[in-house]
Design a protein around this motif. Structure first.
Motif, PDB file in Angstrom:
ATOM      1  N   THR A   1       0.815  -1.217   0.000  1.00 13.66           N
ATOM      2  CA  THR A   1       0.000   0.000   0.000  1.00 13.66           C
ATOM      3  C   THR A   1       0.848   1.266   0.000  1.00 13.66           C
ATOM      4  O   THR A   1       0.303   2.364  -0.073  1.00 13.66           O
ATOM      5  CB  THR A   1      -0.925   0.022   1.236  1.00 13.66           C
ATOM      6  N   GLN A   2       2.163   1.149   0.076  1.00  9.43           N
ATOM      7  CA  GLN A   2       3.047   2.311   0.140  1.00  9.43           C
ATOM      8  C   GLN A   2       3.437   2.815  -1.245  1.00  9.43           C
ATOM      9  O   GLN A   2       4.581   3.191  -1.492  1.00  9.43           O
ATOM     10  CB  GLN A   2       4.315   1.942   0.927  1.00  9.43           C
ATOM     11  N   GLY A   3       2.493   2.811  -2.169  1.00  8.05           N
ATOM     12  CA  GLY A   3       2.758   3.337  -3.498  1.00  8.05           C
ATOM     13  C   GLY A   3       3.224   2.314  -4.501  1.00  8.05           C
ATOM     14  O   GLY A   3       3.499   2.657  -5.655  1.00  8.05           O
ATOM     15  N   TYR A   4       3.333   1.056  -4.106  1.00  8.29           N
ATOM     16  CA  TYR A   4       3.773   0.015  -5.040  1.00  8.29           C
ATOM     17  C   TYR A   4       2.633  -0.450  -5.951  1.00  8.29           C
ATOM     18  O   TYR A   4       2.865  -0.925  -7.054  1.00  8.29           O
ATOM     19  CB  TYR A   4       4.310  -1.196  -4.263  1.00  8.29           C
ATOM     20  N   ALA A   5       1.406  -0.342  -5.461  1.00  5.97           N
ATOM     21  CA  ALA A   5       0.270  -0.893  -6.200  1.00  5.97           C
ATOM     22  C   ALA A   5      -0.197   0.063  -7.286  1.00  5.97           C
ATOM     23  O   ALA A   5      -0.166   1.286  -7.122  1.00  5.97           O
ATOM     24  CB  ALA A   5      -0.889  -1.169  -5.243  1.00  5.97           C
ATOM     25  N   PRO A   6      -0.648  -0.481  -8.407  1.00  8.79           N
ATOM     26  CA  PRO A   6      -1.270   0.380  -9.416  1.00  8.79           C
ATOM     27  C   PRO A   6      -2.725   0.650  -9.054  1.00  8.79           C
ATOM     28  O   PRO A   6      -3.430  -0.227  -8.557  1.00  8.79           O
ATOM     29  CB  PRO A   6      -1.176  -0.463 -10.685  1.00  8.79           C
ATOM     30  N   LYS A   7      -3.159   1.869  -9.308  1.00 10.49           N
ATOM     31  CA  LYS A   7      -4.588   2.150  -9.245  1.00 10.49           C
ATOM     32  C   LYS A   7      -5.240   1.655 -10.526  1.00 10.49           C
ATOM     33  O   LYS A   7      -6.307   1.037 -10.501  1.00 10.49           O
ATOM     34  CB  LYS A   7      -4.822   3.652  -9.071  1.00 10.49           C
ATOM     35  N   ASP A   8      -4.577   1.928 -11.641  1.00 14.32           N
ATOM     36  CA  ASP A   8      -5.020   1.440 -12.946  1.00 14.32           C
ATOM     37  C   ASP A   8      -3.800   1.072 -13.768  1.00 14.32           C
ATOM     38  O   ASP A   8      -2.732   1.690 -13.630  1.00 14.32           O
ATOM     39  CB  ASP A   8      -5.829   2.506 -13.695  1.00 14.32           C
ATOM     40  N   LYS A   9      -3.964   0.077 -14.605  1.00 16.73           N
ATOM     41  CA  LYS A   9      -2.883  -0.314 -15.502  1.00 16.73           C
ATOM     42  C   LYS A   9      -3.480  -0.809 -16.815  1.00 16.73           C
ATOM     43  O   LYS A   9      -4.305  -1.728 -16.822  1.00 16.73           O
ATOM     44  CB  LYS A   9      -2.004  -1.396 -14.876  1.00 16.73           C
ATOM     45  N   ALA A  10      -3.068  -0.167 -17.913  1.00 14.95           N
ATOM     46  CA  ALA A  10      -3.546  -0.552 -19.244  1.00 14.95           C
ATOM     47  C   ALA A  10      -2.457  -1.347 -19.951  1.00 14.95           C
ATOM     48  O   ALA A  10      -1.261  -1.064 -19.801  1.00 14.95           O
ATOM     49  CB  ALA A  10      -3.895   0.684 -20.053  1.00 14.95           C
ATOM     50  N   THR A  11      -2.843  -2.355 -20.702  1.00 15.37           N
ATOM     51  CA  THR A  11      -1.922  -3.148 -21.503  1.00 15.37           C
ATOM     52  C   THR A  11      -2.434  -3.202 -22.937  1.00 15.37           C
ATOM     53  O   THR A  11      -3.638  -3.084 -23.189  1.00 15.37           O
ATOM     54  CB  THR A  11      -1.794  -4.584 -20.963  1.00 15.37           C
ATOM     55  N   PHE A  12      -1.524  -3.386 -23.872  1.00 12.68           N
ATOM     56  CA  PHE A  12      -1.945  -3.469 -25.268  1.00 12.68           C
ATOM     57  C   PHE A  12      -0.918  -4.252 -26.079  1.00 12.68           C
ATOM     58  O   PHE A  12       0.247  -4.390 -25.695  1.00 12.68           O
ATOM     59  CB  PHE A  12      -2.117  -2.070 -25.878  1.00 12.68           C
ATOM     60  N   GLY A  13      -1.360  -4.747 -27.220  1.00 11.32           N
ATOM     61  CA  GLY A  13      -0.485  -5.388 -28.187  1.00 11.32           C
ATOM     62  C   GLY A  13      -1.094  -5.265 -29.572  1.00 11.32           C
ATOM     63  O   GLY A  13      -2.289  -5.505 -29.753  1.00 11.32           O
ATOM     64  N   VAL A  14      -0.280  -4.877 -30.544  1.00 12.78           N
ATOM     65  CA  VAL A  14      -0.709  -4.795 -31.939  1.00 12.78           C
ATOM     66  C   VAL A  14       0.260  -5.636 -32.751  1.00 12.78           C
ATOM     67  O   VAL A  14       1.482  -5.440 -32.676  1.00 12.78           O
ATOM     68  CB  VAL A  14      -0.713  -3.341 -32.449  1.00 12.78           C
ATOM     69  N   TYR A  15      -0.279  -6.571 -33.551  1.00 11.84           N
ATOM     70  CA  TYR A  15       0.555  -7.525 -34.274  1.00 11.84           C
ATOM     71  C   TYR A  15       0.197  -7.513 -35.757  1.00 11.84           C
ATOM     72  O   TYR A  15      -0.979  -7.586 -36.123  1.00 11.84           O
ATOM     73  CB  TYR A  15       0.365  -8.931 -33.691  1.00 11.84           C
ATOM     74  N   TYR A  16       1.244  -7.419 -36.588  1.00 11.08           N
ATOM     75  CA  TYR A  16       1.063  -7.384 -38.040  1.00 11.08           C
ATOM     76  C   TYR A  16       1.895  -8.487 -38.658  1.00 11.08           C
ATOM     77  O   TYR A  16       3.081  -8.651 -38.327  1.00 11.08           O
ATOM     78  CB  TYR A  16       1.497  -6.022 -38.589  1.00 11.08           C
ATOM     79  N   ASP A  17       1.310  -9.240 -39.577  1.00 12.61           N
ATOM     80  CA  ASP A  17       2.024 -10.343 -40.221  1.00 12.61           C
ATOM     81  C   ASP A  17       1.506 -10.514 -41.641  1.00 12.61           C
ATOM     82  O   ASP A  17       0.351 -10.897 -41.851  1.00 12.61           O
ATOM     83  CB  ASP A  17       1.831 -11.634 -39.427  1.00 12.61           C
ATOM     84  N   LYS A  18       2.346 -10.217 -42.613  1.00 13.23           N
ATOM     85  CA  LYS A  18       1.952 -10.351 -44.014  1.00 13.23           C
ATOM     86  C   LYS A  18       3.173 -10.646 -44.861  1.00 13.23           C
ATOM     87  O   LYS A  18       4.183  -9.931 -44.802  1.00 13.23           O
ATOM     88  CB  LYS A  18       1.268  -9.087 -44.516  1.00 13.23           C
ATOM     89  N   ASP A  19       3.071 -11.724 -45.629  1.00 14.08           N
ATOM     90  CA  ASP A  19       4.143 -12.146 -46.522  1.00 14.08           C
ATOM     91  C   ASP A  19       5.444 -12.335 -45.733  1.00 14.08           C
ATOM     92  O   ASP A  19       5.459 -13.066 -44.763  1.00 14.08           O
ATOM     93  CB  ASP A  19       4.318 -11.138 -47.658  1.00 14.08           C
ATOM     94  N   LYS A  20       6.489 -11.622 -46.099  1.00 15.83           N
ATOM     95  CA  LYS A  20       7.783 -11.829 -45.466  1.00 15.83           C
ATOM     96  C   LYS A  20       8.038 -10.897 -44.277  1.00 15.83           C
ATOM     97  O   LYS A  20       9.058 -11.018 -43.601  1.00 15.83           O
ATOM     98  CB  LYS A  20       8.911 -11.643 -46.484  1.00 15.83           C
ATOM     99  N   PHE A  21       7.112  -9.978 -44.031  1.00 16.91           N
ATOM    100  CA  PHE A  21       7.342  -8.979 -43.000  1.00 16.91           C
ATOM    101  C   PHE A  21       6.322  -9.115 -41.876  1.00 16.91           C
ATOM    102  O   PHE A  21       5.135  -9.320 -42.121  1.00 16.91           O
ATOM    103  CB  PHE A  21       7.251  -7.578 -43.600  1.00 16.91           C
ATOM    104  N   SER A  22       6.782  -8.999 -40.641  1.00 16.72           N
ATOM    105  CA  SER A  22       5.884  -8.966 -39.495  1.00 16.72           C
ATOM    106  C   SER A  22       6.424  -7.964 -38.481  1.00 16.72           C
ATOM    107  O   SER A  22       7.625  -7.670 -38.452  1.00 16.72           O
ATOM    108  CB  SER A  22       5.724 -10.350 -38.854  1.00 16.72           C
ATOM    109  N   ALA A  23       5.505  -7.438 -37.675  1.00 16.04           N
ATOM    110  CA  ALA A  23       5.892  -6.452 -36.662  1.00 16.04           C
ATOM    111  C   ALA A  23       4.989  -6.598 -35.456  1.00 16.04           C
ATOM    112  O   ALA A  23       3.848  -7.068 -35.561  1.00 16.04           O
ATOM    113  CB  ALA A  23       5.807  -5.035 -37.229  1.00 16.04           C
ATOM    114  N   ALA A  24       5.486  -6.182 -34.300  1.00 16.97           N
ATOM    115  CA  ALA A  24       4.705  -6.229 -33.067  1.00 16.97           C
ATOM    116  C   ALA A  24       5.027  -4.999 -32.233  1.00 16.97           C
ATOM    117  O   ALA A  24       6.191  -4.567 -32.160  1.00 16.97           O
ATOM    118  CB  ALA A  24       5.003  -7.499 -32.289  1.00 16.97           C
ATOM    119  N   PHE A  25       3.993  -4.441 -31.624  1.00 14.80           N
ATOM    120  CA  PHE A  25       4.138  -3.249 -30.786  1.00 14.80           C
ATOM    121  C   PHE A  25       3.306  -3.484 -29.533  1.00 14.80           C
ATOM    122  O   PHE A  25       2.093  -3.674 -29.613  1.00 14.80           O
ATOM    123  CB  PHE A  25       3.639  -2.018 -31.550  1.00 14.80           C
ATOM    124  N   ASP A  26       3.950  -3.543 -28.355  1.00 12.95           N
ATOM    125  CA  ASP A  26       3.201  -3.784 -27.126  1.00 12.95           C
ATOM    126  C   ASP A  26       3.729  -2.896 -26.007  1.00 12.95           C
ATOM    127  O   ASP A  26       4.737  -2.197 -26.157  1.00 12.95           O
ATOM    128  CB  ASP A  26       3.205  -5.267 -26.737  1.00 12.95           C
TER     129      ASP A  26
END
Length: 636
Positions: free
Chosen positions: A528-553
């Protein structure tokens, strides 16, 4: 009357059948039934394979596609993308690169499974939920990671207060060998070898990984001296006697040596961690309804940590541990169209070779799901624990689920948790307390799942965990107090919140995952001494086509500042985002090149601080700043 025509399209060709008599058209319900098969399949909620949307549990899955595209190096990187999961790491080097302080729904008491087999029995969570998640770095051998949030004592036993992490390994298919070599910032070198094959009745998977890291820099450019050298190896063999009988042997070993300079408390430190385990498992599909699994697992762990210069007055001698764990289980499953049941007996034993102490527990459990009427399911379970040093204890769970439509599911339930003290909490030579009581309480949860389209779904859940008896550390700051730092029991406490996640395949090439977790935490410990998150958002975006792929999280953290000292800057930032990017190019069927950038905006952030514990200004353990990795993967 029917006519058959061959349609000339791109390979492969197919046969199109045209029906000219009046046949019933497929209904929306038919398509809905098919659509659920496209959501991830999980096994953690009921020990049965089922769609995550039908599991009626607060769950998340990180699959093989995300692991590969993001080039996740270890299980910690996987779990950081999951809503409701938080880490508290001591920076980035030495001990800090090897130990992960993990919490789920605010709780440090988490059960870790590999293929449904518990791997942290009697290890407990200690004072801050530390485990060696970062050392689980054989990602080529992992098919997916399932996370079930909330109490699950009836199904998985002691420790499952915050949730359960189930690491599902890959099944060998055909013959393939993968070599992965990478080099990057902060002296990082990574070498990975994985080979697998399956033929007739025999299959195997063998791997060896080595990771080296050196001095790092945080987002402000400050250097954190340290080095770490970690090796892990393993072999998994399967033999099928026939279609109904399978024997699996799995051996794993991990070794790590690390050292560095503690910039907060001062002084040079050195340490090591070594573990090896063997698992033998027999699976028997008795008939269409009954199956049985018999399992034995043995683990040995050794670790040490020391400041050889004697700078830390709290450490008069090296902190060492030498622990052994054994687990035996015999579980069964029974399944019909309207009823499923799992149950069994488990015996676990822990041994502290340093203090010559032992502890053990025998458990009986039974859980069933009944379809009372169409679309309404009642679930209930009970676990009976008979520990050698404590009174017998019964944990129960119950849940009611309603498939409102083929696209909407609602559930509500309550589950107990029961936590036996770990060997460290009981017998540590300095902080142990042999008089500790077991921790217990319960979690109430409500959840709702909705499928928009076959590739697009949303999951919402609310939880409240009430603690009856807890385990924490004495919070006195007087080092002359004989109880300073000692493990102790606490009474009462509550945590509540909600988790939301949205998964969608926007096109054949793009997949998106979004999550948000809200937490109110009022337990009797330092979280409770500031270690806990009140809110936390997570995300991931994944692209995969032919020879190229990318990920952003990445994630965005909003700190709960209740209980923090007024006017004291305890952390680098109370609101911050950390984002990562990976780019992949497949040159041919055998060769892939990749670039990965972690903390791309070079954010200064920390998950542990000494400022609020009367430390000086800026005395926090900063996490790594921006780092780059370039690698090549060769498959043959």
């Amino acid at each position: 009357e029917e006519t058959t025509a061959v349609a000339e399209h791109s390979e492969p060709k197919y046969v199109e059948t045209v029906t000219t008599y009046d046949a019933p058209e497929p209904t929306a319900a038919d398509f809905d039934e098919m659509s659920f098969e496209l959501a991830p399949i999980v096994v953690t909620a009921s020990r049965m394979e089922e769609s995550i949307l039908k599991a009626k549990a607060d769950m998340s899955v990180v699959g093989r596609e995300e692991i590969e595209q993001m080039h996740m190096d270890n299980v910690e990187e996987v779990l950081r993308t999951v809503p409701g999961v938080q880490f508290l790491d001591y920076g980035s080097n030495g001990l800090n690169a090897n130990v992960s302080g993990i919490r789920i729904n605010g709780s440090k008491d988490v059960v870790i499974l590999v293929d449904g087999v518990r791997v942290n029995d009697f290890k407990g969570a200690g004072s801050s939920g530390y485990m060696f998640a970062a050392l689980m770095n054989n990602m080529d051998n992992i098919e997916r990671v399932e996370v079930m949030r909330g109490s699950a004592a009836t199904m998985y036993g002691s420790g499952a207060k915050g949730g359960v992490i189930n690491i599902i390994t890959r099944r060998p298919e055909g013959a393939k060998t993968v070599i992965d070599i990478a080099k990057g910032s902060f002296g990082k070198e990574a070498y990975k070898f994985n080979t697998q094959a399956a033929k007739d009745k025999v299959s195997y998977n063998i791997y060896h990984d080595r990771t080296i890291s050196g001095t790092s820099k945080d987002g402000s450019g400050k250097e954190w001296p340290g080095q770490s050298n970690t090796k892990s190896s393993g072999a998994k063999f399967e033999y099928k006697f026939n279609d109904a009988n399978k024997l699996t042997l799995n051996y794993e070993t991990i070794g790590s040596n690390f050292s560095g300079t503690d910039l907060v408390y001062g002084g040079h430190y050195v340490g090591m961690y070594d573990s090896n385990s063997v698992t033998l498992k027999h699976d028997w599909q008795i008939n269409d309804q009954w199956s049985n699994s018999l399992m034995y697992r043995a683990t040995k762990e050794k670790s040490s940590w020391d400041k050889p210069g004697g700078e830390d007055t709290d450490i008069s001698e090296p902190i060492t541990s030498n622990l052994e764990y054994k687990l035996y289980s015999d579980n069964f499953k029974y399944q019909t169209d309207r009823y499923t049941m799992v149950g069994g007996i488990e015996y676990s034993k822990g041994k502290d070779n340093t203090n010559h102490k032992e502890t053990s527990n025998t458990s009986l459990f039974l859980q069933g799901d009944w379809e009372l009427i169409p679309h309404v399911t009642l679930s209930g379970g009970i676990r009976h624990d008979r520990p050698d040093s404590y009174e017998c204890h019964n944990s129960i769970s119950y849940k009611l689920g309603w498939d409102i439509t083929e696209k909407d599911t609602l559930y509500a339930g309550r589950s107990d948790y029961y936590i036996l003290p770990s060997l460290t909490q009981l017998y540590d030579h300095k902080y142990g307390n042999a008089d500790l009581r077991a921790s217990e309480g319960r979690t109430t949860s409500i959840g709702y799942n909705h499928e928009f389209t076959p590739d697009n779904y949303m999951m919402l859940s609310w939880f409240e965990t009430k603690s009856g008896v807890g385990m924490t550390m004495n919070s006195t700051t007087d080092k002359d107090d004989p109880n300073y730092g000692q493990y102790q029991n606490s009474i009462g406490g509550i945590s509540r919140g909600w988790n939301a996640q949205y998964n969608a395949r926007l096109s054949d090439a793009v997949t998106v995952k979004l999550g948000w977790a809200h937490l109110f935490y009022d337990e009797k410990d330092s979280f409770t001494q500031g270690y806990a998150p009140k809110d936390k958002a997570t995300f991931g975006v994944y692209y995969d086509k032919d020879k190229f792929s990318a990920a952003f999280d990445g994630f965005y953290f909003i700190r709960d500042k209740r209980g923090m000292k007024e006017g004291v800057k305890g952390w680098p930032s109370d609101k911050y985002g950390v984002y990562n990017l990976a780019l992949n190019y497949t040159a041919d069927k055998q060769t892939k090149f990749y670039v990965k950038v972690d903390n791309i905006f070079n954010k200064l952030w920390a998950e542990h601080t000494d400022v609020i514990w009367s430390g000086g200004a800026d005395s926090w353990y900063a996490m790594p700043g921006r780092s780059f990795v370039v690698g090549m993967q060769y498959t043959f």
